[in-house]
Design a protein around this motif. Structure first.
Motif, short mmCIF file in Angstrom:
data_model
loop_
_atom_site.label_atom_id
_atom_site.label_comp_id
_atom_site.label_asym_id
_atom_site.label_seq_id
_atom_site.Cartn_x
_atom_site.Cartn_y
_atom_site.Cartn_z
N ASP A 232 39.97 3.05 -32.77
CA ASP A 232 40.20 3.41 -31.36
C ASP A 232 40.32 2.11 -30.57
O ASP A 232 39.42 1.73 -29.84
CB ASP A 232 39.04 4.27 -30.85
CG ASP A 232 39.25 4.72 -29.41
OD1 ASP A 232 40.39 4.61 -28.91
OD2 ASP A 232 38.27 5.17 -28.78
N ASP A 234 42.18 1.25 -28.03
CA ASP A 234 42.22 1.31 -26.57
C ASP A 234 40.97 1.93 -25.96
O ASP A 234 40.83 2.00 -24.73
CB ASP A 234 43.47 2.05 -26.09
CG ASP A 234 43.50 3.51 -26.54
OD1 ASP A 234 42.49 4.00 -27.08
OD2 ASP A 234 44.54 4.16 -26.35
N GLY A 235 40.05 2.41 -26.80
CA GLY A 235 38.76 2.88 -26.32
C GLY A 235 38.77 4.18 -25.56
O GLY A 235 37.83 4.47 -24.81
N ASP A 236 39.79 5.03 -25.77
CA ASP A 236 39.86 6.28 -25.01
C ASP A 236 39.25 7.46 -25.76
O ASP A 236 39.31 8.60 -25.29
CB ASP A 236 41.30 6.60 -24.62
CG ASP A 236 42.17 6.96 -25.83
OD1 ASP A 236 41.70 6.79 -26.98
OD2 ASP A 236 43.31 7.41 -25.63
N GLY A 237 38.70 7.21 -26.94
CA GLY A 237 38.05 8.27 -27.70
C GLY A 237 38.93 8.98 -28.70
O GLY A 237 38.43 9.77 -29.50
N ALA A 238 40.24 8.73 -28.67
CA ALA A 238 41.17 9.37 -29.63
C ALA A 238 41.39 8.45 -30.81
O ALA A 238 41.62 7.25 -30.65
CB ALA A 238 42.50 9.68 -28.94
N GLU A 240 43.21 6.54 -33.59
CA GLU A 240 44.56 6.01 -33.74
C GLU A 240 44.78 5.62 -35.20
O GLU A 240 43.85 5.17 -35.88
CB GLU A 240 44.76 4.77 -32.86
CG GLU A 240 44.40 4.98 -31.41
CD GLU A 240 44.08 3.68 -30.71
OE1 GLU A 240 43.73 3.74 -29.52
OE2 GLU A 240 44.16 2.60 -31.35
N ARG A 263 49.15 8.00 -32.23
CA ARG A 263 48.02 8.57 -31.50
C ARG A 263 48.42 9.95 -31.01
O ARG A 263 49.41 10.11 -30.31
CB ARG A 263 47.64 7.69 -30.31
CG ARG A 263 46.54 8.24 -29.42
CD ARG A 263 46.31 7.34 -28.22
NE ARG A 263 45.37 7.94 -27.28
CZ ARG A 263 45.69 8.85 -26.38
NH1 ARG A 263 46.96 9.29 -26.28
NH2 ARG A 263 44.78 9.32 -25.56
N THR A 295 37.23 -2.46 -31.98
CA THR A 295 38.20 -2.72 -30.90
C THR A 295 39.02 -3.99 -31.17
O THR A 295 39.62 -4.54 -30.25
CB THR A 295 37.48 -2.87 -29.55
OG1 THR A 295 36.52 -3.92 -29.64
CG2 THR A 295 36.80 -1.56 -29.17
N TRP A 311 43.63 -4.97 -26.83
CA TRP A 311 44.22 -3.96 -25.95
C TRP A 311 43.98 -4.34 -24.49
O TRP A 311 42.85 -4.63 -24.09
CB TRP A 311 43.63 -2.58 -26.22
CG TRP A 311 44.35 -1.51 -25.46
CD1 TRP A 311 43.98 -0.92 -24.28
CD2 TRP A 311 45.61 -0.93 -25.81
NE1 TRP A 311 44.93 0.00 -23.88
CE2 TRP A 311 45.94 0.01 -24.81
CE3 TRP A 311 46.49 -1.11 -26.88
CZ2 TRP A 311 47.10 0.76 -24.84
CZ3 TRP A 311 47.63 -0.36 -26.91
CH2 TRP A 311 47.94 0.57 -25.92
N ALA A 313 44.00 -2.72 -21.12
CA ALA A 313 44.02 -1.39 -20.51
C ALA A 313 44.83 -1.36 -19.23
O ALA A 313 45.51 -0.37 -18.93
CB ALA A 313 42.58 -0.93 -20.24
N ASP A 316 48.33 -1.26 -20.30
CA ASP A 316 48.57 -0.21 -21.29
C ASP A 316 49.41 -0.72 -22.45
O ASP A 316 50.38 -0.11 -22.87
CB ASP A 316 49.26 0.99 -20.64
CG ASP A 316 49.32 2.21 -21.58
OD1 ASP A 316 48.37 2.39 -22.35
OD2 ASP A 316 50.32 2.94 -21.54
#
Length: 323
Positions: A232, A234-238, A240, A263, A295, A311, A313, A316
């Protein structure tokens, strides 16, 4: 192919060998037909294959396609792309029925490579098959690539196609085209340590789907399936999936490394130059991905210092820096 000499060839089945697949499909009356796959939108082929089928054969979408039983509610679909003097070029898809719904994924086949750009041999994954094959048995297919028509040189490989990601069971080669025919089963094996070092990191449906997606989008690229990573960044919880591969632009003779993120079923790609003396250039294209921390991703080409991928943020997008 000019960029991948020696063992770096592509494989496929001839029309004669495919009779085995036709017989197997006929024996499994409950399996989907090529027409079923077309109507369900599951016979998705790489663009070069679709174009050549239309131009060379004027074939309908469900023609020159063979389906054979692979396992429980699982089938192998093979589509002819081109037919050569004594070999052919084809692609294969893994078809599954789950909860009454058909799905398919283009299969990636591991191929030996040696090139001037890399200091050592390695394995890449790509969809193209060229050669002849025996009948499938126990989820395995033995393929024979002829270096020339008399069959005195070439490659002989056994693939395990039982899982969503194909694996090499045995790989043999005879490089010298000396006019002497020798049974391919007795050809010298390629170095086992190279095969072991490039075993795919994941063999599940997620990895198979990723390989299918990148090959359909970049059908001439070659992918490093032994170094797929999940995290993950980008740290958004999804979760990858990340994979690297490369392709050469034959108009400019430049090689680009494709860093791809999958993703939630969507692909994003960042192209990184190879050997162009820029700060973010890789030294050779057969580079591996390494998840250093949850990360922090790194690209390791084995020659230069690792390239760290972070990443940003706010923008993006990724960041790149040398270690």
């Amino acid at each position: 192919m000019a960029a991948a000499p020696l063992w770096g060839r592509r494989f496929v089945w001839t029309l004669v060998a495919l009779a085995a697949f036709v017989s197997a499909a006929d024996a499994d009356a409950a399996g989907p037909t090529p027409t079923d796959l077309v109507e369900a939108g599951r016979l998705t082929l790489p663009e070069p294959c679709t174009v050549s089928r239309e131009e060379l054969f004027q074939a309908a979408p469900d023609e020159h396609v063979w389906v054979s039983a692979l396992g429980d509610r699982t089938w192998l679909a093979v589509a002819l792309c081109e037919h050569h003097a004594y070999q052919a070029t084809e692609v294969a898809l893994r078809v599954e029925e789950r909860d009454g719904t058909l799905s398919s994924a283009l299969l990636a086949f591991p191929v030996w490579r040696e090139s001037e750009e890399t200091p050592w041999p390695y394995i890449v994954y790509q969809p193209w098959l060229t050669g002849t094959a025996g009948a499938m048995a126990d989820g395995r297919i033995a393929l024979f690539y002829k270096g020339r028509g008399v069959g005195d040189c070439g490659e002989h490989v056994t693939y395990d196609v039982s899982a969503p990601v194909v694996r090499v069971v045995e790989y043999r080669a005879k490089l010298e085209c000396d006019g002497t025919w020798v049974d391919p089963d007795s050809w010298a094996p390629v170095p086992q340590q190279v095969l072991d070092a490039h075993v795919p990191s994941f063999t599940d449906r997620l990895a198979g789907g990723l390989l299918s997606a990148v090959m359909l989008r970049w059908p001439r690229a070659e992918w490093m399936a032994h170094a797929v990573v999940r995290g993950d960044l980008d740290g958004d919880g999804a979760v990858e999936q990340w994979i690297g591969g490369y392709s050469r632009d034959w108009n400019t003779d430049l090689t680009r490394y494709h860093l791809v993120r999958e993703r939630l079923g969507q692909l994003r790609v960042w192209d990184i130059p190879v050997a162009d003396d820029s700060r973010v250039s890789l030294c050779q294209p057969a580079a591996s991905l390494v998840l250093e921390t949850p990360t922090s991703l790194a690209i390791d080409d084995g020659l230069c210092d690792r390239m760290r991928v972070g990443w940003d943020a706010s923008a993006d997008t990724i960041t790149l820096e040398r270690r």
